[in-house]
Design an enzyme around this catalytic site. Structure first.
Site, PDB file in Angstrom:
ATOM      1  N   TYR A 141       0.868  -1.189   0.000  1.00  0.00           N
ATOM      2  CA  TYR A 141       0.000   0.000   0.000  1.00  0.00           C
ATOM      3  C   TYR A 141       0.901   1.235   0.000  1.00  0.00           C
ATOM      4  CZ  TYR A 141      -4.318   2.621   0.994  1.00  0.00           C
ATOM      5  OH  TYR A 141      -5.409   3.457   0.930  1.00  0.00           O
ATOM      6  N   LYS A 167      -0.997  -1.029  -4.461  1.00  0.00           N
ATOM      7  CA  LYS A 167      -2.210  -0.233  -4.241  1.00  0.00           C
ATOM      8  C   LYS A 167      -1.755   1.183  -3.971  1.00  0.00           C
ATOM      9  CE  LYS A 167      -6.328  -0.319  -1.288  1.00  0.00           C
ATOM     10  NZ  LYS A 167      -6.363   0.887  -0.461  1.00  0.00           N
TER      11      LYS A 167
END
Ligand SMILES: O=C([O-])C(=O)C[C@H](O)[C@@H](O)C(=O)[O-]
Length: 301
Positions: A141, A167
Protein backbone atom coordinates in the site's frame (compact mmCIF):
# COMPACT_ATOMS: atom_id res chain seq x y z
CA UNK A 1 -4.88 -20.73 1.17
CA UNK A 2 -5.67 -19.49 -2.34
CA UNK A 3 -2.53 -19.68 -4.51
CA UNK A 4 -0.94 -16.36 -5.42
CA UNK A 5 -1.60 -16.53 -9.17
CA UNK A 6 -5.31 -17.17 -8.57
CA UNK A 7 -5.39 -14.43 -5.95
CA UNK A 8 -3.78 -11.99 -8.36
CA UNK A 9 -6.20 -12.76 -11.16
CA UNK A 10 -9.18 -12.48 -8.78
CA UNK A 11 -8.00 -9.01 -7.72
CA UNK A 12 -7.56 -7.91 -11.32
CA UNK A 13 -11.11 -8.90 -12.08
CA UNK A 14 -13.33 -6.64 -10.07
CA UNK A 15 -14.42 -4.40 -7.25
CA UNK A 16 -12.73 -4.84 -3.86
CA UNK A 17 -14.51 -4.60 -0.54
CA UNK A 18 -12.89 -3.02 2.54
CA UNK A 19 -15.30 -3.68 5.44
CA UNK A 20 -15.34 -1.62 8.62
CA UNK A 21 -14.42 -3.26 11.94
CA UNK A 22 -17.37 -3.15 14.37
CA UNK A 23 -16.71 -2.39 18.04
CA UNK A 24 -19.15 -3.28 20.82
CA UNK A 25 -20.31 -1.25 23.83
CA UNK A 26 -17.14 -2.36 25.68
CA UNK A 27 -15.01 -1.03 22.81
CA UNK A 28 -13.81 -4.52 21.78
CA UNK A 29 -14.00 -6.05 18.30
CA UNK A 30 -17.58 -7.31 17.86
CA UNK A 31 -17.58 -10.47 15.70
CA UNK A 32 -21.37 -10.88 15.40
CA UNK A 33 -22.13 -7.54 13.70
CA UNK A 34 -19.03 -8.10 11.56
CA UNK A 35 -20.41 -11.46 10.35
CA UNK A 36 -23.89 -10.01 9.78
CA UNK A 37 -22.46 -7.13 7.75
CA UNK A 38 -20.26 -9.45 5.64
CA UNK A 39 -23.25 -11.73 5.07
CA UNK A 40 -25.35 -8.78 3.81
CA UNK A 41 -22.54 -7.60 1.51
CA UNK A 42 -22.04 -11.10 0.10
CA UNK A 43 -25.16 -10.62 -2.06
CA UNK A 44 -23.18 -8.12 -4.14
CA UNK A 45 -20.44 -9.16 -6.55
CA UNK A 46 -16.88 -8.38 -5.43
CA UNK A 47 -13.52 -10.00 -6.20
CA UNK A 48 -12.08 -9.97 -2.72
CA UNK A 49 -12.42 -8.88 0.87
CA UNK A 50 -9.73 -6.73 2.52
CA UNK A 51 -10.38 -6.83 6.25
CA UNK A 52 -8.60 -4.67 8.84
CA UNK A 53 -7.49 -2.27 6.10
CA UNK A 54 -7.57 1.52 6.36
CA UNK A 55 -11.38 1.58 6.42
CA UNK A 56 -11.22 -1.33 8.90
CA UNK A 57 -9.15 0.89 11.28
CA UNK A 58 -6.07 -1.34 11.12
CA UNK A 59 -4.05 1.48 12.67
CA UNK A 60 -6.19 1.23 15.84
CA UNK A 61 -6.22 -2.57 16.16
CA UNK A 62 -3.89 -4.76 18.17
CA UNK A 63 -2.05 -7.54 16.29
CA UNK A 64 -4.12 -10.19 18.11
CA UNK A 65 -7.36 -8.44 17.09
CA UNK A 66 -6.20 -8.49 13.46
CA UNK A 67 -5.62 -12.24 13.71
CA UNK A 68 -9.08 -12.70 15.27
CA UNK A 69 -10.67 -10.59 12.50
CA UNK A 70 -8.93 -12.79 9.90
CA UNK A 71 -10.31 -15.95 11.49
CA UNK A 72 -13.81 -14.49 11.74
CA UNK A 73 -13.79 -13.32 8.11
CA UNK A 74 -12.57 -16.71 6.85
CA UNK A 75 -15.30 -18.51 8.80
CA UNK A 76 -17.96 -16.09 7.58
CA UNK A 77 -16.86 -16.11 3.92
CA UNK A 78 -14.91 -19.33 3.30
CA UNK A 79 -15.15 -18.98 -0.49
CA UNK A 80 -13.93 -15.37 -0.69
CA UNK A 81 -10.24 -14.46 -0.92
CA UNK A 82 -9.45 -12.83 2.44
CA UNK A 83 -6.75 -10.18 2.35
CA UNK A 84 -5.76 -8.59 5.64
CA UNK A 85 -4.16 -5.31 6.68
CA UNK A 86 -0.65 -5.86 8.06
CA UNK A 87 1.96 -3.36 9.16
CA UNK A 88 3.68 -1.52 12.02
CA UNK A 89 7.49 -2.00 12.31
CA UNK A 90 9.30 -4.64 10.26
CA UNK A 91 9.52 -7.29 13.00
CA UNK A 92 5.93 -6.78 14.07
CA UNK A 93 4.74 -6.89 10.46
CA UNK A 94 6.58 -10.21 9.85
CA UNK A 95 5.13 -11.72 13.02
CA UNK A 96 1.67 -10.43 12.19
CA UNK A 97 1.87 -11.82 8.64
CA UNK A 98 2.57 -15.26 10.11
CA UNK A 99 -0.39 -14.93 12.49
CA UNK A 100 -2.66 -13.92 9.61
CA UNK A 101 -1.46 -16.88 7.53
CA UNK A 102 -2.13 -19.31 10.39
CA UNK A 103 -5.59 -17.84 10.88
CA UNK A 104 -6.57 -18.58 7.26
CA UNK A 105 -5.73 -15.35 5.45
CA UNK A 106 -5.00 -15.56 1.72
CA UNK A 107 -2.96 -12.40 1.38
CA UNK A 108 -1.85 -9.22 3.11
CA UNK A 109 -2.08 -5.55 2.36
CA UNK A 110 1.14 -4.05 3.75
CA UNK A 111 0.34 -0.65 5.26
CA UNK A 112 3.06 1.96 5.92
CA UNK A 113 5.42 1.80 8.87
CA UNK A 114 4.90 4.09 11.83
CA UNK A 115 6.10 7.62 12.69
CA UNK A 116 9.42 8.14 10.97
CA UNK A 117 10.42 9.01 7.41
CA UNK A 118 12.68 6.37 5.87
CA UNK A 119 14.97 6.13 2.85
CA UNK A 120 13.97 4.15 -0.25
CA UNK A 121 16.35 1.25 0.48
CA UNK A 122 14.97 0.96 4.02
CA UNK A 123 11.39 0.95 2.76
CA UNK A 124 12.40 -1.74 0.25
CA UNK A 125 14.07 -3.83 2.98
CA UNK A 126 10.88 -3.78 5.08
CA UNK A 127 8.79 -4.99 2.12
CA UNK A 128 11.39 -7.68 1.31
CA UNK A 129 11.45 -8.94 4.91
CA UNK A 130 7.66 -9.15 5.08
CA UNK A 131 7.46 -10.98 1.73
CA UNK A 132 10.04 -13.48 2.98
CA UNK A 133 8.14 -14.06 6.22
CA UNK A 134 5.05 -15.51 4.53
CA UNK A 135 3.85 -17.63 1.62
CA UNK A 136 0.80 -15.42 1.18
CA UNK A 137 0.52 -12.86 -1.59
CA UNK A 138 1.64 -9.38 -0.53
CA UNK A 139 0.17 -6.13 -1.84
CA UNK A 140 2.11 -2.96 -1.07
CA UNK A 141 0.00 0.00 0.00
CA UNK A 142 1.84 3.04 -1.35
CA UNK A 143 0.83 5.81 1.01
CA UNK A 144 2.00 8.25 3.66
CA UNK A 145 5.67 7.85 4.53
CA UNK A 146 6.13 4.49 2.74
CA UNK A 147 6.18 5.50 -0.92
CA UNK A 148 8.03 3.33 -3.39
CA UNK A 149 9.43 4.21 -6.79
CA UNK A 150 8.89 2.12 -9.92
CA UNK A 151 12.57 1.07 -9.78
CA UNK A 152 12.28 -0.18 -6.19
CA UNK A 153 9.14 -2.09 -7.02
CA UNK A 154 10.73 -3.68 -10.08
CA UNK A 155 13.66 -4.90 -8.01
CA UNK A 156 11.36 -6.27 -5.30
CA UNK A 157 9.14 -7.98 -7.87
CA UNK A 158 12.23 -9.79 -9.20
CA UNK A 159 13.30 -10.91 -5.75
CA UNK A 160 9.93 -11.73 -4.18
CA UNK A 161 7.63 -14.04 -6.15
CA UNK A 162 4.81 -13.50 -3.63
CA UNK A 163 4.76 -9.73 -4.18
CA UNK A 164 1.55 -9.62 -6.21
CA UNK A 165 0.15 -6.12 -6.04
CA UNK A 166 0.52 -2.38 -5.76
CA UNK A 167 -2.21 -0.23 -4.24
CA UNK A 168 -1.89 3.52 -4.45
CA UNK A 169 -3.28 6.03 -1.99
CA UNK A 170 -0.96 8.94 -2.78
CA UNK A 171 -2.67 10.52 -5.81
CA UNK A 172 0.76 10.74 -7.46
CA UNK A 173 -0.33 9.81 -10.98
CA UNK A 174 3.20 10.23 -12.33
CA UNK A 175 4.53 7.44 -10.08
CA UNK A 176 1.44 5.29 -10.65
CA UNK A 177 1.93 5.50 -14.41
CA UNK A 178 5.67 4.74 -14.15
CA UNK A 179 4.84 1.67 -12.02
CA UNK A 180 2.13 0.30 -14.31
CA UNK A 181 4.30 0.93 -17.37
CA UNK A 182 7.45 -0.65 -15.90
CA UNK A 183 5.85 -3.66 -14.20
CA UNK A 184 3.04 -4.38 -16.66
CA UNK A 185 1.13 -7.55 -15.77
CA UNK A 186 3.70 -8.71 -13.20
CA UNK A 187 1.55 -7.03 -10.51
CA UNK A 188 -2.11 -6.30 -9.83
CA UNK A 189 -2.99 -2.64 -9.48
CA UNK A 190 -5.54 -1.24 -7.06
CA UNK A 191 -6.65 2.36 -6.89
CA UNK A 192 -6.88 3.12 -3.18
CA UNK A 193 -7.49 6.81 -2.70
CA UNK A 194 -9.98 7.83 0.00
CA UNK A 195 -13.39 7.42 -1.72
CA UNK A 196 -11.59 6.13 -4.76
CA UNK A 197 -14.57 6.51 -7.11
CA UNK A 198 -13.73 10.24 -7.15
CA UNK A 199 -10.43 9.33 -8.83
CA UNK A 200 -11.30 6.08 -10.62
CA UNK A 201 -11.59 7.43 -14.16
CA UNK A 202 -8.32 9.38 -13.86
CA UNK A 203 -6.52 6.34 -12.43
CA UNK A 204 -7.83 4.14 -15.22
CA UNK A 205 -5.86 6.34 -17.61
CA UNK A 206 -2.74 5.64 -15.53
CA UNK A 207 -3.18 1.87 -15.88
CA UNK A 208 -5.30 0.99 -12.84
CA UNK A 209 -8.14 -1.24 -13.93
CA UNK A 210 -9.75 -1.69 -10.53
CA UNK A 211 -10.06 -0.10 -7.10
CA UNK A 212 -11.22 -0.45 -3.53
CA UNK A 213 -14.54 1.01 -2.51
CA UNK A 214 -15.20 2.10 1.05
CA UNK A 215 -18.77 3.30 0.31
CA UNK A 216 -19.52 -0.31 -0.73
CA UNK A 217 -19.87 -0.82 3.05
CA UNK A 218 -23.18 1.05 3.21
CA UNK A 219 -24.43 1.69 -0.35
CA UNK A 220 -23.33 -1.51 -2.12
CA UNK A 221 -25.99 -0.96 -4.81
CA UNK A 222 -24.41 2.37 -5.80
CA UNK A 223 -20.81 1.10 -5.51
CA UNK A 224 -21.57 -1.86 -7.78
CA UNK A 225 -23.42 0.36 -10.28
CA UNK A 226 -20.45 2.74 -10.42
CA UNK A 227 -17.97 -0.11 -10.85
CA UNK A 228 -20.08 -1.69 -13.60
CA UNK A 229 -20.23 1.61 -15.49
CA UNK A 230 -16.50 2.19 -14.90
CA UNK A 231 -15.64 -1.26 -16.29
CA UNK A 232 -17.91 -0.80 -19.30
CA UNK A 233 -16.41 2.62 -20.04
CA UNK A 234 -19.85 4.17 -19.46
CA UNK A 235 -18.54 7.56 -18.32
CA UNK A 236 -21.98 9.20 -18.46
CA UNK A 237 -23.27 6.89 -15.71
CA UNK A 238 -20.10 7.40 -13.65
CA UNK A 239 -20.57 11.16 -13.94
CA UNK A 240 -24.25 10.98 -12.97
CA UNK A 241 -23.36 8.93 -9.86
CA UNK A 242 -20.55 11.35 -8.98
CA UNK A 243 -23.04 14.25 -9.05
CA UNK A 244 -25.90 12.42 -7.32
CA UNK A 245 -24.00 10.62 -4.59
CA UNK A 246 -20.20 10.82 -4.46
CA UNK A 247 -19.76 14.61 -4.40
CA UNK A 248 -22.45 15.12 -1.70
CA UNK A 249 -20.82 12.29 0.29
CA UNK A 250 -17.39 13.92 -0.13
CA UNK A 251 -18.81 17.18 1.24
CA UNK A 252 -19.71 15.40 4.51
CA UNK A 253 -16.46 13.44 4.53
CA UNK A 254 -14.42 16.62 4.14
CA UNK A 255 -15.94 18.27 7.23
CA UNK A 256 -13.33 16.72 9.53
CA UNK A 257 -10.02 14.87 9.26
CA UNK A 258 -10.63 11.13 9.54
CA UNK A 259 -14.22 11.23 8.32
CA UNK A 260 -13.16 9.18 5.25
CA UNK A 261 -13.45 6.29 7.73
CA UNK A 262 -15.91 7.70 10.33
CA UNK A 263 -18.56 8.59 7.72
CA UNK A 264 -18.34 5.07 6.29
CA UNK A 265 -18.90 3.53 9.71
CA UNK A 266 -21.78 5.95 10.28
CA UNK A 267 -23.32 4.76 7.01
CA UNK A 268 -23.03 1.13 8.13
CA UNK A 269 -24.83 1.98 11.40
CA UNK A 270 -27.55 3.80 9.45
CA UNK A 271 -28.07 0.67 7.32
CA UNK A 272 -28.92 -1.18 10.54
CA UNK A 273 -25.66 -2.86 11.58
CA UNK A 274 -24.21 -2.49 15.07
CA UNK A 275 -20.86 -1.22 13.85
CA UNK A 276 -20.33 0.90 16.98
CA UNK A 277 -18.10 3.95 17.21
CA UNK A 278 -14.69 4.55 15.65
CA UNK A 279 -11.68 4.32 17.94
CA UNK A 280 -9.61 7.39 18.88
CA UNK A 281 -7.81 9.19 17.33
CA UNK A 282 -10.80 9.18 14.90
CA UNK A 283 -14.03 10.80 16.02
CA UNK A 284 -17.66 10.06 15.16
CA UNK A 285 -20.07 12.23 13.19
CA UNK A 286 -22.33 14.68 15.02
CA UNK A 287 -26.13 14.23 15.14
CA UNK A 288 -26.50 16.87 12.43
CA UNK A 289 -23.99 15.05 10.22
CA UNK A 290 -25.76 11.72 10.83
CA UNK A 291 -28.90 13.42 9.51
CA UNK A 292 -27.05 14.48 6.36
CA UNK A 293 -25.84 10.91 5.88
CA UNK A 294 -29.38 9.59 6.37
CA UNK A 295 -30.69 11.96 3.67
CA UNK A 296 -27.96 10.82 1.34
CA UNK A 297 -28.69 7.13 1.85
CA UNK A 298 -32.46 7.59 1.46
CA UNK A 299 -33.36 6.93 -2.12
CA UNK A 300 -30.17 4.99 -2.89
CA UNK A 301 -31.18 1.71 -1.30
O1 LIG B 1 -7.30 0.59 3.23
C1 LIG B 1 -8.41 1.05 2.94
O2 LIG B 1 -9.43 0.83 3.60
C2 LIG B 1 -8.55 1.84 1.71
O3 LIG B 1 -7.80 2.73 1.48
C3 LIG B 1 -9.56 1.50 0.76
C4 LIG B 1 -10.73 2.40 0.68
O4 LIG B 1 -11.75 1.58 0.19
C5 LIG B 1 -10.58 3.59 -0.24
O5 LIG B 1 -10.18 3.18 -1.49
C6 LIG B 1 -11.91 4.32 -0.29
O6 LIG B 1 -12.14 5.09 0.68
O7 LIG B 1 -12.71 4.13 -1.22
Amino acid sequence: MIDNETLKSRIDGGLLSFPVTPFGADGDFAPEPFRAHLEWLSDYPVSGLFVAGGTGEMFSLTPSEIVEITRTAKQAQPEAPIMVGCGYGTRMACELAQGIEEAGGDGILLLPHYLIGAPQDGIAERIRAVCKSTKMGVIVYNRGQARVTAETLEQLADECPNLIGFKDGTGDIDTVRRVTLKLGDRLSYIGGMPTHELFAQAYRGAGMATYSSAVFNFVPETAVAFHRAFTAGDDATCERLLEEFYYPFAAIRDRKTGYAVSAIKAGVRLRGFEAGPVRAPLTDLTEEEMGLMQDLIRGRS
